[in-house]
Design an enzyme around this catalytic site. Sequence first.
Site, mmCIF file in Angstrom:
data_model
loop_
_atom_site.group_PDB
_atom_site.id
_atom_site.type_symbol
_atom_site.label_atom_id
_atom_site.label_comp_id
_atom_site.label_asym_id
_atom_site.label_seq_id
_atom_site.Cartn_x
_atom_site.Cartn_y
_atom_site.Cartn_z
ATOM 1 N N CYS A 75 0.811 -1.224 0.000
ATOM 2 C CA CYS A 75 0.000 0.000 0.000
ATOM 3 C C CYS A 75 0.844 1.273 0.000
ATOM 4 C CB CYS A 75 -0.994 -0.001 1.151
ATOM 5 S SG CYS A 75 -0.283 0.036 2.822
ATOM 6 N N HIS A 126 -2.711 1.187 6.795
ATOM 7 C CA HIS A 126 -3.035 1.114 5.376
ATOM 8 C C HIS A 126 -3.194 2.527 4.833
ATOM 9 C CE1 HIS A 126 -4.216 -0.989 1.770
ATOM 10 N NE2 HIS A 126 -5.304 -0.228 1.663
ATOM 11 N N HIS A 138 -5.862 2.157 -4.205
ATOM 12 C CA HIS A 138 -4.866 1.659 -3.264
ATOM 13 C C HIS A 138 -4.420 0.272 -3.697
ATOM 14 C CE1 HIS A 138 -7.854 -0.908 -0.779
ATOM 15 N NE2 HIS A 138 -8.515 -0.460 -1.824
#
Length: 180
Positions: A75, A126, A138
């Site tokens: 990520c 994240h 993402h």
Amino acid sequence: ADIARSHKRHHQESASHSRRHAKTVVASSRSSRSGRRYIPEADRPSPTTDIVRTAYAYRGTPYRYGSARPGGFDCSGFTSYVYSKKGVSLPHSAKGQSQVGQKVAPGKLKPGDLVFFHTVTNGISHVGMYVGEGKFVHSSSRRSGGVRVDNLNSGYYQKAFRGARRVSKNEEAKPKPEKK
């Protein structure tokens, strides 16, 4: 030596995060009626900025923990890579990226803002990039298809959302010192 230990720890945390994040997303997206295992990718808003166009170019790229290259991204590797294409250097960690730029209120998000989540580990674990219309791009997980667009207002991401930051090319993209 400190850098090597930090890099090794990041790889270990990323691997663990990838496994737990994939299980959580899959579990939250099961449907008893349709039998689907995963939430399909959200419709993507038309790109209104150059950085969003750049991010969209990597949709479908596989998730690869610890990686910040077009062959696969985790990520924070994805967001740091996309921003690097625009001349901005970001740390390769979601937590590190959550400390750069300026805070943005949820109602004031603009395409290109970084969005942060508490997924499977304590704190910020994240990161993605807001693309407009309540959506973000993402590098999700290996099981959910890698780089994809999802809805910030879905149950899972809505509950996990922890904030957003705006990083401009003109500012130093280094974490702000923490106040004691």
